[in-house]
Write a protein that holds these residues in place. Structure first.
Motif, mmCIF file in Angstrom:
data_model
loop_
_atom_site.group_PDB
_atom_site.id
_atom_site.type_symbol
_atom_site.label_atom_id
_atom_site.label_comp_id
_atom_site.label_asym_id
_atom_site.label_seq_id
_atom_site.Cartn_x
_atom_site.Cartn_y
_atom_site.Cartn_z
ATOM 1 N N LEU A 191 10.498 -8.539 37.226
ATOM 2 C CA LEU A 191 11.881 -8.814 37.616
ATOM 3 C C LEU A 191 12.663 -7.514 37.651
ATOM 4 C CD1 LEU A 191 12.457 -11.995 35.423
ATOM 5 C CD2 LEU A 191 11.807 -11.886 37.840
ATOM 6 N N SER A 193 16.243 -5.139 37.939
ATOM 7 C CA SER A 193 17.664 -5.058 37.609
ATOM 8 C C SER A 193 18.136 -3.648 37.940
ATOM 9 C CB SER A 193 17.904 -5.361 36.127
ATOM 10 O OG SER A 193 17.508 -4.270 35.315
ATOM 11 N N PHE A 217 18.958 -8.021 39.896
ATOM 12 C CA PHE A 217 20.009 -8.502 39.006
ATOM 13 C C PHE A 217 20.905 -7.349 38.578
ATOM 14 C CE2 PHE A 217 16.632 -11.630 38.466
ATOM 15 C CZ PHE A 217 17.337 -12.831 38.513
ATOM 16 N N LEU A 223 19.388 -11.658 34.222
ATOM 17 C CA LEU A 223 17.992 -11.210 34.190
ATOM 18 C C LEU A 223 17.241 -11.865 33.033
ATOM 19 C CD1 LEU A 223 15.712 -9.112 35.046
ATOM 20 C CD2 LEU A 223 16.703 -7.634 33.278
ATOM 21 N N ALA A 234 10.515 -9.132 32.479
ATOM 22 C CA ALA A 234 11.773 -8.387 32.611
ATOM 23 C C ALA A 234 11.775 -7.190 31.674
ATOM 24 C CB ALA A 234 12.957 -9.287 32.293
#
Length: 304
Positions: A191, A193, A217, A223, A234
């Motif tokens: 993920l 960010s 994100f 997130l 993440a």
């Protein structure tokens, strides 16, 4: 035995009518009708047993007794207004306005603020969440909690703590088939960010490019929520992910953490730095951070 005072509404109506020597203008000032003012004044005259105005149709002229009484009332109302303003000023002086980056405000500060309020029930705390730099003094903010390098010109600045990054994942991600080594991350959904993966990947000895494509994100809280829902791995900051790790919604992967180049700072305008409520909040916040760091002592490679 307490002395019986006339009806306060009648006193206000009379004082306004005496000041204007006009029932209609008194009615406008008090947001009443001409008839309501006339009724209130008439009732006061009956209670006092003497006329306060000489009436000639809709024209009125205050009597000598009425003028003396109105002057006393004017001074009394001015004293009441001054005392009210003083009370309001005291209330405003005990207000503490804090602005914080959203992730820290929601995930670290807000859950703890109840303890500060219990210790200082006379302080009204206003917590604002903002990721943008603000002119704290111009916007009436007493304290800003910022995540950066500590360069805030014109402000009084204190370092609070640092932070570290590491990957986390839901225990239910891919049916519990979690990556067992950092190199395994190449086969998993990472993920994204605003915080880049590359420094952590290099520290872990993983030769792979920065993840790209897909959803990015900007809010770490979103997130973390996405990771807790099992949508991928993440890279998070320890300070803002501890709730989900402590509850078991997220698992920390591997024993590798990289220090963040940014840190948390307590920032306040010079004219607010010595306010009692700011000093009280700063002392409490430092104690909370010390307790948090003690409880988290084994969670990273180097202290915050």
């Amino acid at each position: 035995m307490a002395r019986r005072l006339p009806n306060f509404s009648a006193l206000r109506a009379f004082e306004a009518a005496a000041r204007h020597e006009n029932f209609s203008r008194a009615a406008e000032e008090l947001h009443l009708t001409h008839g309501a003012i006339s009724h209130q004044v008439r009732g006061l005259e009956e209670e006092l047993g003497r006329a306060l105005f000489v009436r000639n149709g809709r024209q009125v002229k205050i009597t000598n007794d009425g003028l003396k009484f109105a002057q006393f009332l004017g001074k009394a109302f001015a004293d009441i207004a001054a005392a009210t303003d003083a009370m309001r000023a005291t209330s405003i002086n005990q207000r503490l306005t804090i602005t914080s980056i959203p992730s820290f405000a929601a995930r670290w500060l807000a859950p703890r603020l109840g303890k500060f309020i219990e210790l200082h029930p006379d302080i009204e705390v206003v917590l604002q969440s903002s990721g943008h730099m603000q002119d704290l003094a111009r916007e009436g903010v007493d304290v800003g909690i910022r995540f950066g390098r500590g360069n805030y010109p014109g402000m009084v600045v204190f370092r609070l703590m640092g932070d570290v990054y590491y990957p986390v994942v839901s225990p239910h991600y891919r049916g519990g088939k979690l990556p067992s080594t950092p190199a395994d991350l190449a086969r998993h959904t990472l993920l994204r960010s605003v915080e880049h993966w590359t420094p952590w990947l290099h520290a872990a000895g993983v030769d792979m490019p920065e993840p790209s494509g897909g959803l990015l994100f900007e809010d770490l809280s979103m997130l973390i929520r996405c990771a807790a829902d099992g949508n991928g791995v993440a890279l998070v900051r320890h300070v803002v992910a501890m709730q989900e790790i402590a509850s078991g919604q997220l698992l920390r992967l591997f024993n590798i953490a990289t220090p963040s180049p940014d840190e948390y700072f307590f920032v306040t305008p010079p004219n607010s730095a010595n306010k009692p409520q700011v000093l009280a909040f700063r002392a409490w916040l430092l104690e909370e951070i010390e307790a948090f760091q003690r409880s988290s002592a084994n969670a990273w490679a180097k202290p915050l």
